[in-house]
Enzyme design. Structure first.
Site, PDB file in Angstrom:
ATOM      1  N   SER A 170       0.953  -0.981   0.006  1.00  0.00           N
ATOM      2  CA  SER A 170      -0.186   0.339  -0.216  1.00  0.00           C
ATOM      3  C   SER A 170       0.616   1.509   0.570  1.00  0.00           C
ATOM      4  CB  SER A 170      -1.335   0.089   1.121  1.00  0.00           C
ATOM      5  OG  SER A 170      -2.176   0.969   1.054  1.00  0.00           O
ATOM      6  N   ASP A 199      10.352   5.654  -9.869  1.00  0.00           N
ATOM      7  CA  ASP A 199       9.792   6.271 -11.519  1.00  0.00           C
ATOM      8  C   ASP A 199      10.176   7.698 -11.377  1.00  0.00           C
ATOM      9  OD1 ASP A 199       7.929   3.535 -11.818  1.00  0.00           O
ATOM     10  OD2 ASP A 199       6.408   4.872 -11.507  1.00  0.00           O
ATOM     11  N   LYS A 219      -0.101  -4.352  -3.964  1.00  0.00           N
ATOM     12  CA  LYS A 219      -2.244  -3.314  -3.687  1.00  0.00           C
ATOM     13  C   LYS A 219      -1.811  -2.100  -4.127  1.00  0.00           C
ATOM     14  CE  LYS A 219      -4.769  -2.445   0.510  1.00  0.00           C
ATOM     15  NZ  LYS A 219      -5.066  -0.980   0.050  1.00  0.00           N
TER      16      LYS A 219
END
Length: 571
Positions: A298, A309, A323
């Site tokens: 999460s 990223d 998740k």
């Protein structure tokens, strides 16, 4: 029959009111809304029939709650009904805050609950509790055969009020009357921070509760200002997640203001959002490593995925949980609550890291992983390849060593914890966490301690598998002709406690030292020593110290594990 009829009438009126309200909002003309009305009528009829005709008088509250929980379970594991009596526990999960004494309790080898862990500087610590105390009386009530939840409820309460506890300290055979004055307890989510080496700061974050980003920021600033940290390791291993905003605030510490951090998409337009860094960062240059594991989930994945990223950090460890769903909480009637999934989230490159597809179940209701054929490639800010379809894949994969059966058995059966309690009872003080180590004499005493635990049963997994093989051989009538072979193999595979304690000493000793250090130095105790033996931390330090490798992994000139589809998405 009068009480039953009255209850049935009340239930009918309540559900009828729901149906009227539903109709007012224009549901009658829509096929989907007609189906809602139809199913609510069926549910109301079933409750009414059960209440009137079932052979025993049903517990209506319990029965309907079971129906609610069954309904929500058909959606996903994260959409949950929160009863009024559970709202306090739910609040603690999100805020880390409650009124109590600051201790962890558990079942024991007796009929009494025992203290498991004491938080430094909190009421239980101030009152003199130590790990291994057996709670025999609490607030004037005999605690024999009490459940953990019952003792926990007795310890919690309004700040400023006393929790009076009588404990038996087995190591000294004393009965002690201890009084802890309850406080507003907020467990620090930064379990530990310090220097991993002369230049590398290390921060462990256990969960994403309210204000955890402030705690991380304070730790980071202290490491930079007072310890001259020039590099940083953020440890999110085992962190199950928590609040979305706190995760974004932590990412914001390391990336320029205005950077896209996350986007969400839901069935309602209100949940389609793009989140950007809205604050000035603390440091956009410091070399950074984030550690993750299979149980990092999460909010942990939001931090790791965003920093990966944006090519701001090297991710090291194992592929994370996967998740990619966002939950919100809504208040419902009578002070109850509903936590429900409202959206999916997407990292800055556009990938959703959700591993299981709850919206497309098999005929038997089973949930499957996103198939390899549907896994897509995305690009980081520097053009590196990353993939969706299940968790954040680390740039550097660390193989997780499996714990031996003997070590697992010693931990799960509380043998190591009991020894740590016994050890503390015989040693008033020990060396500092970094310098503490068990001697050969200490370990030999531990081995004798294990052998004297009458309730300790040790079975190896190899032995269990062998027994099944033997059963199959008997069924297939291959056993008799190979009887001597099976007997010889059984003798070799049979668990040998003395042998296994010797062969697995390094692993077992690390577990013992960790438990003893926790007993003397609280939660932070084991970290200064474990840093020296942790393969992921060693790899992180090595990567941070090799500037060419660090830069190469971030700019794509050195291939990373995350960019290999064949391994990045292996289940």
């Amino acid at each position: 029959m009068k009480p039953i009829k009255k209850l049935t009438t009340k239930i009918t009126l309540i559900l009828a009111s729901v149906l009227i309200i539903t109709a007012i909002f224009g549901f009658s003309s829509d096929k989907r809304e007609f189906e809602i009305i139809k199913q609510l009528k069926i549910f109301q009829a079933i409750v009414s029939e059960l209440n009137t005709y079932y052979v025993d008088e049903p517990d209506i509250k319990k029965t309907i709650e079971a129906g609610i929980n069954g309904m929500l379970a058909s959606l996903d594991p994260y959409t949950n009904y929160i009863r009024e009596e559970d709202m306090e526990d739910f609040k603690f999960m999100t805020t880390g805050e409650y009124g109590g004494v600051g201790s962890i309790i558990s079942m024991s080898d007796t009929c009494y609950i025992m203290t498991r862990e004491i938080y430094k500087g909190l009421p239980a610590d101030k009152a003199g509790f130590i790990p291994g105390d057996y709670i025999i009386e609490i607030n004037g009530k005999d605690a024999k055969n009490m459940k953990v939840s019952d003792v926990s409820n007795e310890l919690r309460g309004t700040p400023g009020t006393p929790a009076k506890v009588k404990v038996w300290r087995r190591t000294t055979d004393e009965i002690l009357n201890l009084t802890a004055i309850r406080e507003k307890i907020q467990i620090n989510p930064v379990t530990y921070y310090g220097m991993a080496d002369s230049e590398t700061g290390y921060i462990v974050l256990s969960n994403f509760t309210e204000d955890c980003s402030d705690k991380v920021m304070q730790a980071f600033i202290d490491l930079k200002t007072n310890h001259n940290a020039k590099k940083l390791i953020l440890d999110l291993r085992g962190n199950p997640g928590g609040l979305l905003d706190e995760a974004l605030n932590i990412v914001n510490m390391f990336v320029p203001k205005g950077s896209a951090l996350l986007s969400t998409k839901g069935r309602l337009r209100a949940y389609d959002k793009t989140f950007r860094a809205h604050r000035d960062p603390i440091d956009t240059e410091i070399p950074l490593v984030v550690l993750i594991s299979r149980s990092s989930a999460s909010a942990s994945e939001i931090v790791a995925g965003a920093l990966q990223d944006l090519d701001r950090a090297i991710i090291i460890g194992q592929r994370s949980f996967g998740k990619g769903l966002v939950q919100g909480t809504r208040e419902i009637s009578y002070n109850n609550g509903l936590k429900l999934t409202t959206a999916k989230y997407y990292t800055p490159s556009g990938r959703c890291i959700q591993a299981l597809d709850y919206s497309h179940r098999d005929k038997d209701g089973a949930v499957g992983f996103v198939p390899d054929s549907l896994i897509s490639e995305f690009k980081t800010l520097n053009g590196r390849s990353v993939f969706d379809g299940g968790g954040v894949s680390p740039d550097i994969m660390i193989k997780l060593d499996e714990m031996s059966t003997i070590t697992y058995s010693l931990i799960i059966n509380d043998i190591i914890f009991r020894y740590a309690v016994d050890y503390r009872g015989k040693h008033k003080s020990i060396a500092t966490p970094k310098n503490f180590t068990l001697t050969d004499e200490d370990y030999n005493k531990f081995c004798e301690f294990v052998k004297n635990q009458k309730d300790f049963t040790y079975k190896s997994r190899t032995d269990e598998v062998f027994k099944k093989l033997k059963e199959v051989a008997v069924k297939e009538k291959n056993y008799e002709q190979n009887k001597e072979f099976f007997a010889a193999m059984e003798n070799k595979l049979k668990p040998n406690l003395e042998r296994d304690l010797k062969n697995n000493r390094k692993e077992i000793q690390e577990a013992i030292e960790s438990e003893i250090l926790t007993s003397y130095y609280y939660q932070q105790g084991p970290y200064p020593k474990s840093i020296m033996n942790d393969n992921s931390i060693k790899e992180a330090i090595s990567t941070l110290n090799d500037s060419n490798r660090y830069k190469g992994l971030l700019d794509g000139s050195i291939a990373s594990h995350a960019g290999d589809k064949r391994t990045a998405n292996s289940k």
